[in-house]
Scaffold this active site. Sequence first.
Site, PDB file in Angstrom:
ATOM      1  N   SER A 198       1.134   7.744  -3.730  1.00  0.00           N
ATOM      2  CA  SER A 198       1.269   9.101  -3.231  1.00  0.00           C
ATOM      3  C   SER A 198       1.315   9.885  -4.305  1.00  0.00           C
ATOM      4  CB  SER A 198       2.839   9.386  -2.635  1.00  0.00           C
ATOM      5  OG  SER A 198       3.671   8.349  -3.652  1.00  0.00           O
ATOM      6  N   HIS A 243      -3.336   7.346   2.200  1.00  0.00           N
ATOM      7  CA  HIS A 243      -1.987   7.786   2.136  1.00  0.00           C
ATOM      8  C   HIS A 243      -1.222   7.966   3.261  1.00  0.00           C
ATOM      9  CE1 HIS A 243       1.298  10.923   0.334  1.00  0.00           C
ATOM     10  NE2 HIS A 243       1.526   9.663   0.325  1.00  0.00           N
ATOM     11  N   GLU A 272      -3.682  10.665   4.705  1.00  0.00           N
ATOM     12  CA  GLU A 272      -4.738  11.307   3.974  1.00  0.00           C
ATOM     13  C   GLU A 272      -5.538  10.445   3.358  1.00  0.00           C
ATOM     14  OE1 GLU A 272      -1.583  14.876   2.194  1.00  0.00           O
ATOM     15  OE2 GLU A 272      -1.882  13.014   1.104  1.00  0.00           O
ATOM     16  N   ASN A 309       1.710  16.918  -0.366  1.00  0.00           N
ATOM     17  CA  ASN A 309       2.776  17.136  -1.391  1.00  0.00           C
ATOM     18  C   ASN A 309       2.416  18.265  -2.215  1.00  0.00           C
ATOM     19  OD1 ASN A 309       4.591  14.933  -0.726  1.00  0.00           O
ATOM     20  ND2 ASN A 309       3.660  13.555  -1.862  1.00  0.00           N
TER      21      ASN A 309
HETATM   22  P1  NAD Z   1       8.810  -0.523  -2.305  1.00  0.00           P
HETATM   23  O1  NAD Z   1       9.354  -0.615  -3.563  1.00  0.00           O
HETATM   24  O2  NAD Z   1       9.713  -0.412  -0.912  1.00  0.00           O
HETATM   25  O3  NAD Z   1       7.692  -1.767  -2.139  1.00  0.00           O
HETATM   26  C1  NAD Z   1       6.983  -2.167  -3.169  1.00  0.00           C
HETATM   27  C2  NAD Z   1       6.614  -3.624  -3.114  1.00  0.00           C
HETATM   28  O4  NAD Z   1       5.525  -4.004  -4.045  1.00  0.00           O
HETATM   29  C3  NAD Z   1       7.814  -4.571  -3.504  1.00  0.00           C
HETATM   30  O5  NAD Z   1       8.171  -5.144  -2.433  1.00  0.00           O
HETATM   31  C4  NAD Z   1       7.304  -4.984  -4.732  1.00  0.00           C
HETATM   32  O6  NAD Z   1       7.872  -6.468  -4.859  1.00  0.00           O
HETATM   33  C5  NAD Z   1       5.975  -5.147  -4.630  1.00  0.00           C
HETATM   34  N1  NAD Z   1       5.170  -5.465  -5.680  1.00  0.00           N
HETATM   35  C6  NAD Z   1       5.404  -4.660  -6.823  1.00  0.00           C
HETATM   36  N2  NAD Z   1       4.451  -5.011  -7.636  1.00  0.00           N
HETATM   37  C7  NAD Z   1       3.453  -5.872  -7.192  1.00  0.00           C
HETATM   38  C8  NAD Z   1       2.440  -6.400  -7.334  1.00  0.00           C
HETATM   39  N3  NAD Z   1       1.695  -6.182  -8.633  1.00  0.00           N
HETATM   40  N4  NAD Z   1       1.589  -7.165  -6.494  1.00  0.00           N
HETATM   41  C9  NAD Z   1       2.230  -7.391  -5.354  1.00  0.00           C
HETATM   42  N5  NAD Z   1       3.314  -6.821  -5.005  1.00  0.00           N
HETATM   43  C10 NAD Z   1       3.970  -5.982  -5.918  1.00  0.00           C
HETATM   44  O7  NAD Z   1       7.852   0.737  -2.306  1.00  0.00           O
HETATM   45  P2  NAD Z   1       7.371   1.478  -1.268  1.00  0.00           P
HETATM   46  O8  NAD Z   1       8.329   2.658  -1.074  1.00  0.00           O
HETATM   47  O9  NAD Z   1       6.837   0.549  -0.052  1.00  0.00           O
HETATM   48  O10 NAD Z   1       6.128   2.158  -1.928  1.00  0.00           O
HETATM   49  C11 NAD Z   1       4.697   1.591  -2.252  1.00  0.00           C
HETATM   50  C12 NAD Z   1       3.664   2.407  -2.445  1.00  0.00           C
HETATM   51  O11 NAD Z   1       3.521   3.267  -1.505  1.00  0.00           O
HETATM   52  C13 NAD Z   1       3.797   3.174  -3.705  1.00  0.00           C
HETATM   53  O12 NAD Z   1       2.626   3.359  -4.318  1.00  0.00           O
HETATM   54  C14 NAD Z   1       4.442   4.659  -2.960  1.00  0.00           C
HETATM   55  O13 NAD Z   1       4.183   5.570  -4.273  1.00  0.00           O
HETATM   56  C15 NAD Z   1       3.643   4.678  -1.868  1.00  0.00           C
HETATM   57  N6  NAD Z   1       4.338   5.594  -1.057  1.00  0.00           N
HETATM   58  C16 NAD Z   1       5.428   5.670  -0.698  1.00  0.00           C
HETATM   59  C17 NAD Z   1       5.965   6.666   0.313  1.00  0.00           C
HETATM   60  C18 NAD Z   1       7.653   6.263   0.526  1.00  0.00           C
HETATM   61  O14 NAD Z   1       8.265   7.240   1.336  1.00  0.00           O
HETATM   62  N7  NAD Z   1       8.153   5.437   0.292  1.00  0.00           N
HETATM   63  C19 NAD Z   1       5.261   7.266   0.804  1.00  0.00           C
HETATM   64  C20 NAD Z   1       3.819   7.176   0.769  1.00  0.00           C
HETATM   65  C21 NAD Z   1       3.378   6.491  -0.275  1.00  0.00           C
END
Ligand code: NAD
Length: 501
Positions: free
Chosen positions: A122, A143, A155, A193
């Site tokens: 993001s 995204h 996106e 954003n």
């Molecule tokens: P989250 O913490 O819920 O999940 C991340 C997961 O990735 C965890 O289960 C973790 O164990 C796993 N992980 C970490 N490193 C790893 C690796 N090297 N290989 C495999 N698994 C791995 O996070 P999230 O909120 O799902 O966010 C994930 C991504 O999506 C981030 O890049 C975040 O910026 C992006 N994002 C989040 C949102 C939101 O609102 N949460 C919105 C858009 C984008």
Amino acid sequence: MTISSQDTILIVGAGIMGAGIAQVAAQAGHPVLLFDTRPDAAIAAKGQLARTLETLVAKGKMSEAAASGTIARIEPIPSLAAASAARVAIEAIVERLDAKRALFTDLEASMATDTILATNTSSISVTAIANGLRHPDRLVGMHFFNPVPLMRLVEVVSGLQTSPDVAEAVFELSRAWRKVPVHAKSTPGFIVNRIARPYYAETLALLQEQASTPAILDACLRGAGFKMGPCELMDLIGHDTNFSVTQSVFEANFYDKRFVPSLVQRDLVDGGLLGRKTGRGFYAYPAPPDLVQARSGTPTPLAPKRVVVHGDSPTAHALARLVAPVLTRFAQAPERSPQSAWTGIEVDAARLVLTDGRPASDLARDFGINDLTVFDRPLNPENSVTPGALAYANHRDAAESWKTQAAVWLAALGFAPHRVEDTPGRVVAMLVNEAADAVQQGVCTAEGADVAMKLGVNYPAGPFEWLSGWDAPGVIAVIEALDATYRGERYRVSPWLRRHA
Ligand code: NAD
């Protein structure tokens, strides 16, 4: 380069986003492989999804067959070695550049050269994530927004080296998943954003200046059609998250003053008042925010001798329509002065003036009168009759009797007037300006910006839709007036707006 629903999709990261993306891909018919470094996280995510789908089936929102088919298509895998056959790999792991680069380097080593690599980052540059890959052209941003199954926007973010064919393939894939994709260039904050920053930043600036309260600012922006006011929304997002996105956009823009984070928000973060999740932010929870309610009833102003509606804009015409029934109570009709340089209503010697960005005190000086009230732009004058909350400010030297009458007149027109300090309103103008700059810089098209803001953050209209009901010179005037008031780099008019003025 097409991707069919038979093609396998690999999702790496089984957290909130990864699990949601897995659901959407499996619902579209793809075999889905789900991997997470946390032991059993992928299995747990599949179990949770099965329970969610069961609930949807019980509520009649999904058929039994669709639910069981979706679940059957998701396969948690214990290592990435099992994933080499996937056609697309989508990453939703921790938001760290080093982790994402390492993951894609690994994936590149084990997967076919034409596998599409997508990142759900993001905030990190897609160009930077691709740096070091043997085939950086196949990496693209995809995204999604949270919650993925419900939010329709994707996106599709291209870095400097992303191949247009790859971006197009992911665009079509998103469509096949019933999402609404929008192309974006990888720049800080991408589209949503970035363009949304002023919604928070300008509100926080108004709070810092003591211009008003969170409840009043929320009420006024709800009155403008936003589903949530900025303060209640920041409480929902969490001030830590919102502050950190603001900081990252600020840093990524080389500390451009336009994106400067707020001391008001830093205080909340430092104090652990993070919003709903900690029980306290701008408001206290679990009670819902005590939003200021629109006033009811139609007060009758003191009988005027003469009422003139000034200006020839759509807002002036709307004001004339709104004032006419009020004047029938006095057996009068409004006069019109379409050639006036200002928009608003003259009530005897006093004036209710539509904001042009200048504070009431400046307008009063220029008009040479004291009884002057300035009001915010009603974004959609026809629709905001009820219960349209509207901010207004009185000139400090206005007579007390006029201050009372100003509020009564605005209420009689159908607005729910909220008095604020004599500080220019700016939130929507700055949203439009930011969107114009994004288009100017090739981040997205105007249509893309409108779609992204409506679907990504539920705005009632896109910034360019607001602009079409306003006009570029009007927005420019507001921003120039803000610049004249504050001096500095924050209130800079987008060159795109000047060109379209
Ligand atoms: P989250 O913490 O819920 O999940 C991340 C997961 O990735 C965890 O289960 C973790 O164990 C796993 N992980 C970490 N490193 C790893 C690796 N090297 N290989 C495999 N698994 C791995 O996070 P999230 O909120 O799902 O966010 C994930 C991504 O999506 C981030 O890049 C975040 O910026 C992006 N994002 C989040 C949102 C939101 O609102 N949460 C919105 C858009 C984008």
